[in-house]
Design a protein around this motif. Structure first.
Motif, PDB file in Angstrom:
ATOM      1  N   PHE A 236       0.827  -1.208   0.000  1.00  0.00           N
ATOM      2  CA  PHE A 236       0.000   0.000   0.000  1.00  0.00           C
ATOM      3  C   PHE A 236       0.862   1.259   0.000  1.00  0.00           C
ATOM      4  CE2 PHE A 236      -2.336   3.368   2.287  1.00  0.00           C
ATOM      5  CZ  PHE A 236      -3.412   3.502   1.423  1.00  0.00           C
ATOM      6  N   LYS A 237       1.949   1.237   0.777  1.00  0.00           N
ATOM      7  CA  LYS A 237       2.829   2.400   0.884  1.00  0.00           C
ATOM      8  C   LYS A 237       3.537   2.703  -0.428  1.00  0.00           C
ATOM      9  CE  LYS A 237       6.612   4.259   3.710  1.00  0.00           C
ATOM     10  NZ  LYS A 237       7.560   3.981   4.834  1.00  0.00           N
ATOM     11  N   VAL A 238       4.005   1.670  -1.127  1.00  0.00           N
ATOM     12  CA  VAL A 238       4.785   1.858  -2.351  1.00  0.00           C
ATOM     13  C   VAL A 238       3.907   1.964  -3.596  1.00  0.00           C
ATOM     14  CG1 VAL A 238       6.544   0.824  -3.847  1.00  0.00           C
ATOM     15  CG2 VAL A 238       6.767   0.650  -1.363  1.00  0.00           C
ATOM     16  N   GLU A 239       2.840   1.137  -3.679  1.00  0.00           N
ATOM     17  CA  GLU A 239       2.058   1.046  -4.913  1.00  0.00           C
ATOM     18  C   GLU A 239       0.634   1.554  -4.802  1.00  0.00           C
ATOM     19  OE1 GLU A 239       2.974  -2.925  -6.969  1.00  0.00           O
ATOM     20  OE2 GLU A 239       3.625  -3.269  -4.892  1.00  0.00           O
ATOM     21  N   GLY A 240       0.161   1.757  -3.575  1.00  0.00           N
ATOM     22  CA  GLY A 240      -1.212   2.208  -3.401  1.00  0.00           C
ATOM     23  C   GLY A 240      -2.207   1.066  -3.578  1.00  0.00           C
ATOM     24  N   ILE A 241      -3.498   1.403  -3.608  1.00  0.00           N
ATOM     25  CA  ILE A 241      -4.554   0.394  -3.752  1.00  0.00           C
ATOM     26  C   ILE A 241      -4.383  -0.391  -5.043  1.00  0.00           C
ATOM     27  CG2 ILE A 241      -7.035   0.048  -4.120  1.00  0.00           C
ATOM     28  CD1 ILE A 241      -6.401   0.676  -1.267  1.00  0.00           C
ATOM     29  N   LYS A 242      -3.951   0.275  -6.106  1.00  0.00           N
ATOM     30  CA  LYS A 242      -3.778  -0.368  -7.406  1.00  0.00           C
ATOM     31  C   LYS A 242      -2.797  -1.535  -7.328  1.00  0.00           C
ATOM     32  CE  LYS A 242      -2.717   0.761 -12.239  1.00  0.00           C
ATOM     33  NZ  LYS A 242      -2.258   1.827 -13.171  1.00  0.00           N
ATOM     34  N   GLY A 243      -1.837  -1.426  -6.425  1.00  0.00           N
ATOM     35  CA  GLY A 243      -0.832  -2.472  -6.282  1.00  0.00           C
ATOM     36  C   GLY A 243      -1.397  -3.819  -5.876  1.00  0.00           C
ATOM     37  N   PHE A 244      -2.513  -3.806  -5.161  1.00  0.00           N
ATOM     38  CA  PHE A 244      -3.128  -5.053  -4.698  1.00  0.00           C
ATOM     39  C   PHE A 244      -3.784  -5.831  -5.837  1.00  0.00           C
ATOM     40  CE2 PHE A 244      -3.226  -2.511  -0.698  1.00  0.00           C
ATOM     41  CZ  PHE A 244      -2.427  -3.355   0.065  1.00  0.00           C
ATOM     42  N   TYR A 245      -3.961  -5.169  -6.986  1.00  0.00           N
ATOM     43  CA  TYR A 245      -4.608  -5.839  -8.129  1.00  0.00           C
ATOM     44  C   TYR A 245      -3.677  -5.940  -9.334  1.00  0.00           C
ATOM     45  CZ  TYR A 245      -8.950  -5.969  -5.588  1.00  0.00           C
ATOM     46  OH  TYR A 245      -9.896  -6.253  -4.644  1.00  0.00           O
ATOM     47  N   ARG A 246      -2.371  -5.892  -9.066  1.00  0.00           N
ATOM     48  CA  ARG A 246      -1.394  -6.092 -10.143  1.00  0.00           C
ATOM     49  C   ARG A 246      -1.489  -7.541 -10.639  1.00  0.00           C
ATOM     50  NH1 ARG A 246       3.405  -3.666 -11.825  1.00  0.00           N
ATOM     51  NH2 ARG A 246       3.258  -2.101 -10.174  1.00  0.00           N
ATOM     52  N   GLY A 247      -1.697  -7.716 -11.931  1.00  0.00           N
ATOM     53  CA  GLY A 247      -1.835  -9.058 -12.494  1.00  0.00           C
ATOM     54  C   GLY A 247      -3.260  -9.582 -12.482  1.00  0.00           C
ATOM     55  N   TYR A 248      -4.217  -8.712 -12.145  1.00  0.00           N
ATOM     56  CA  TYR A 248      -5.619  -9.155 -12.035  1.00  0.00           C
ATOM     57  C   TYR A 248      -6.200  -9.601 -13.383  1.00  0.00           C
ATOM     58  CZ  TYR A 248     -10.686  -8.902 -11.330  1.00  0.00           C
ATOM     59  OH  TYR A 248     -12.030  -9.189 -11.307  1.00  0.00           O
ATOM     60  N   VAL A 249      -5.901  -8.858 -14.459  1.00  0.00           N
ATOM     61  CA  VAL A 249      -6.476  -9.168 -15.772  1.00  0.00           C
ATOM     62  C   VAL A 249      -6.067 -10.556 -16.268  1.00  0.00           C
ATOM     63  CG1 VAL A 249      -6.572  -8.517 -18.215  1.00  0.00           C
ATOM     64  CG2 VAL A 249      -6.767  -6.759 -16.440  1.00  0.00           C
ATOM     65  N   PRO A 250      -4.758 -10.891 -16.308  1.00  0.00           N
ATOM     66  CA  PRO A 250      -4.401 -12.250 -16.738  1.00  0.00           C
ATOM     67  C   PRO A 250      -4.929 -13.319 -15.795  1.00  0.00           C
ATOM     68  CG  PRO A 250      -2.465 -11.088 -15.915  1.00  0.00           C
ATOM     69  CD  PRO A 250      -3.541 -10.066 -16.081  1.00  0.00           C
ATOM     70  N   THR A 251      -5.086 -12.966 -14.522  1.00  0.00           N
ATOM     71  CA  THR A 251      -5.631 -13.924 -13.559  1.00  0.00           C
ATOM     72  C   THR A 251      -7.067 -14.292 -13.921  1.00  0.00           C
ATOM     73  OG1 THR A 251      -4.240 -13.107 -11.755  1.00  0.00           O
ATOM     74  CG2 THR A 251      -6.231 -14.306 -11.131  1.00  0.00           C
ATOM     75  N   ILE A 252      -7.882 -13.283 -14.214  1.00  0.00           N
ATOM     76  CA  ILE A 252      -9.278 -13.532 -14.571  1.00  0.00           C
ATOM     77  C   ILE A 252      -9.378 -14.245 -15.914  1.00  0.00           C
ATOM     78  CG2 ILE A 252     -11.480 -12.430 -15.165  1.00  0.00           C
ATOM     79  CD1 ILE A 252     -10.825 -12.551 -12.162  1.00  0.00           C
ATOM     80  N   LEU A 253      -8.537 -13.848 -16.872  1.00  0.00           N
ATOM     81  CA  LEU A 253      -8.539 -14.522 -18.174  1.00  0.00           C
ATOM     82  C   LEU A 253      -8.135 -15.988 -18.027  1.00  0.00           C
ATOM     83  CD1 LEU A 253      -6.892 -11.808 -20.486  1.00  0.00           C
ATOM     84  CD2 LEU A 253      -9.316 -12.447 -20.339  1.00  0.00           C
ATOM     85  N   GLY A 254      -7.285 -16.267 -17.050  1.00  0.00           N
ATOM     86  CA  GLY A 254      -6.848 -17.642 -16.817  1.00  0.00           C
ATOM     87  C   GLY A 254      -7.847 -18.457 -16.019  1.00  0.00           C
ATOM     88  N   ILE A 255      -8.536 -17.812 -15.072  1.00  0.00           N
ATOM     89  CA  ILE A 255      -9.449 -18.550 -14.188  1.00  0.00           C
ATOM     90  C   ILE A 255     -10.707 -18.995 -14.936  1.00  0.00           C
ATOM     91  CG2 ILE A 255     -10.909 -16.679 -13.288  1.00  0.00           C
ATOM     92  CD1 ILE A 255      -9.310 -19.518 -11.216  1.00  0.00           C
ATOM     93  N   ILE A 256     -11.066 -18.290 -15.990  1.00  0.00           N
ATOM     94  CA  ILE A 256     -12.268 -18.660 -16.747  1.00  0.00           C
ATOM     95  C   ILE A 256     -12.132 -20.062 -17.352  1.00  0.00           C
ATOM     96  CG2 ILE A 256     -13.655 -18.122 -18.788  1.00  0.00           C
ATOM     97  CD1 ILE A 256     -13.259 -15.139 -18.092  1.00  0.00           C
ATOM     98  N   PRO A 257     -11.062 -20.345 -18.133  1.00  0.00           N
ATOM     99  CA  PRO A 257     -10.924 -21.716 -18.639  1.00  0.00           C
ATOM    100  C   PRO A 257     -10.534 -22.713 -17.550  1.00  0.00           C
ATOM    101  CG  PRO A 257      -9.029 -20.396 -19.295  1.00  0.00           C
ATOM    102  CD  PRO A 257     -10.033 -19.448 -18.711  1.00  0.00           C
ATOM    103  N   TYR A 258      -9.745 -22.263 -16.559  1.00  0.00           N
ATOM    104  CA  TYR A 258      -9.286 -23.188 -15.514  1.00  0.00           C
ATOM    105  C   TYR A 258     -10.444 -23.699 -14.661  1.00  0.00           C
ATOM    106  CZ  TYR A 258      -7.303 -24.896 -11.164  1.00  0.00           C
ATOM    107  OH  TYR A 258      -7.018 -25.673 -10.079  1.00  0.00           O
ATOM    108  N   ALA A 259     -11.202 -22.785 -14.071  1.00  0.00           N
ATOM    109  CA  ALA A 259     -12.316 -23.187 -13.195  1.00  0.00           C
ATOM    110  C   ALA A 259     -13.419 -23.866 -13.998  1.00  0.00           C
ATOM    111  CB  ALA A 259     -12.867 -21.969 -12.451  1.00  0.00           C
ATOM    112  N   GLY A 260     -13.704 -23.327 -15.184  1.00  0.00           N
ATOM    113  CA  GLY A 260     -14.745 -23.931 -16.024  1.00  0.00           C
ATOM    114  C   GLY A 260     -14.404 -25.354 -16.400  1.00  0.00           C
ATOM    115  N   THR A 261     -13.156 -25.572 -16.846  1.00  0.00           N
ATOM    116  CA  THR A 261     -12.715 -26.913 -17.239  1.00  0.00           C
ATOM    117  C   THR A 261     -12.680 -27.863 -16.049  1.00  0.00           C
ATOM    118  OG1 THR A 261     -11.363 -26.001 -19.035  1.00  0.00           O
ATOM    119  CG2 THR A 261     -10.838 -28.232 -18.308  1.00  0.00           C
ATOM    120  N   SER A 262     -12.187 -27.379 -14.907  1.00  0.00           N
ATOM    121  CA  SER A 262     -12.080 -28.224 -13.710  1.00  0.00           C
ATOM    122  C   SER A 262     -13.437 -28.713 -13.225  1.00  0.00           C
ATOM    123  CB  SER A 262     -11.369 -27.453 -12.580  1.00  0.00           C
ATOM    124  OG  SER A 262     -10.044 -27.139 -12.933  1.00  0.00           O
ATOM    125  N   PHE A 263     -14.378 -27.788 -13.035  1.00  0.00           N
ATOM    126  CA  PHE A 263     -15.706 -28.169 -12.539  1.00  0.00           C
ATOM    127  C   PHE A 263     -16.451 -29.027 -13.554  1.00  0.00           C
ATOM    128  CE2 PHE A 263     -15.162 -24.716  -9.424  1.00  0.00           C
ATOM    129  CZ  PHE A 263     -15.693 -25.315  -8.287  1.00  0.00           C
TER     130      PHE A 263
END
Length: 310
Positions: free
Chosen positions: A174-201
């Motif tokens: 939070f001190k170095v990157e702010g709130i935005k820092g907590f969601y670094r890498g969020y976009v590829p994570t969501i793009l990856g979780i769609i096929p991963y969770a869908g395929t797994s279940f």
């Protein structure tokens, strides 16, 4: 005089209210069962493969070539330098994240199934909705717990000098990157979780139904096997995006400027190539992924069934 309006007998009205209350209570109980079973399943699965997971993340974010021998050396060096417990470095952060994540994911899956009326259709024709339910469950749980995932990744690849505790990760981020820092890498994570969770279940549910209807098998061992296959299928479908998100999550530690998905993709391709860059550690994922997913699905079904019987 009722002007043609038919009055509902008091006894009928009371029965309807009682039925609605009972239905609400039943749904609430099912949600609580799913939350508890999901939390236990996630904690057990992740704790089992924590040393392998830590090893995978270290190779994912570095430019060192991956091999089975190199992975074993990393584990051996960690043990020799810091002791056995250090192999589980960052597991507290993992538990802080995985318990709510797994609880939300399994519960969300049950609720999305109900909302999309998956079980109302013929089992042979609802594959698309099963996949969609799993994908939506993954997106729901990942979005709600993402800052914990980022903190877990940073703790797994850092030393005591970088971060003393999970709270220290949040404080410095939070001190170095702010709130935005907590969601670094969020976009590829969501793009990856769609096929991963869908395929797994989808894979787990389909295999479990097949084994039960065609062969009459329904037990924990079969569920473990079905979960293992589902885990391998899910991991393989989204692994390159997992590499990208880990690079972005830990860029502040590695010092490489992985600012967004496109930039990260280009840097990985130019410096490491396709095979070592986007599929580094995949063979380890084929070991730990099926183990973790098998344990997770089998434990969830077992705990949920036990709670229901109680």
């Amino acid at each position: 005089m009722n002007d043609g309006i038919r009055e509902i007998p008091p006894t009928t009205s009371a029965c309807m209210m009682a039925h609605d209350t009972q239905k609400h209570d039943s749904n609430s109980t099912n949600v609580l069962h799913s939350l508890a079973a999901g939390a236990i399943a996630g904690a057990l699965a992740k704790s089992t493969i924590a040393p392998l997971d830590r090893t995978k993340i270290n190779f994912q974010i570095s430019q060192e070539p991956y091999s089975g021998r190199a992975a074993f050396k990393f584990l051996a060096d960690t043990y020799a330098k810091d002791g056995f417990i250090w192999l589980w470095r960052g597991n507290t952060a993992t538990m802080t994240r995985i318990i709510p994540y797994a609880a939300i994911q399994f519960t969300a899956f049950e609720q999305w199934r109900k909302l999309l009326k998956v079980d109302a259709l013929n089992a042979k024709n609802n594959g698309g909705l099963k996949f969609l339910s799993g994908s939506l469950a993954g997106v729901t749980s990942q979005t709600l717990t993402y800052p914990l995932d980022l903190a877990r990744a940073r703790m797994a690849v850092s030393t005591k000098d970088d971060y003393k505790s999970l709270g220290d990760v949040f404080k410095k981020t939070f001190k170095v990157e702010g709130i935005k820092g907590f969601y670094r890498g969020y976009v590829p994570t969501i793009l990856g979780i769609i096929p991963y969770a869908g395929t797994s279940f989808f894979t787990y549910g389909s295999l479990k139904t097949f084994m039960k209807e065609k062969h009459g098998y329904e037990n924990t061992v079969v569920n473990l096997a079905c979960g293992a296959v589902a885990g391998m299928a899910g991991q393989s479908s989204s692994y390159p995006l997992d590499i990208i998100r880990r690079k972005m999550q830990t860029s502040i530690i590695t010092g490489i400027n992985y600012t967004n998905l496109r930039t990260t993709f280009i840097i990985i391709y130019k410096t490491e190539g396709i095979r070592q860059g986007f599929f580094k550690g995949l063979s380890m994922n084929w070991i730990k992924g099926p183990i973790a997913t098998g344990i997770s699905f089998a434990t969830y079904d077992f705990v949920r069934k036990t709670l229901k019987n109680i």
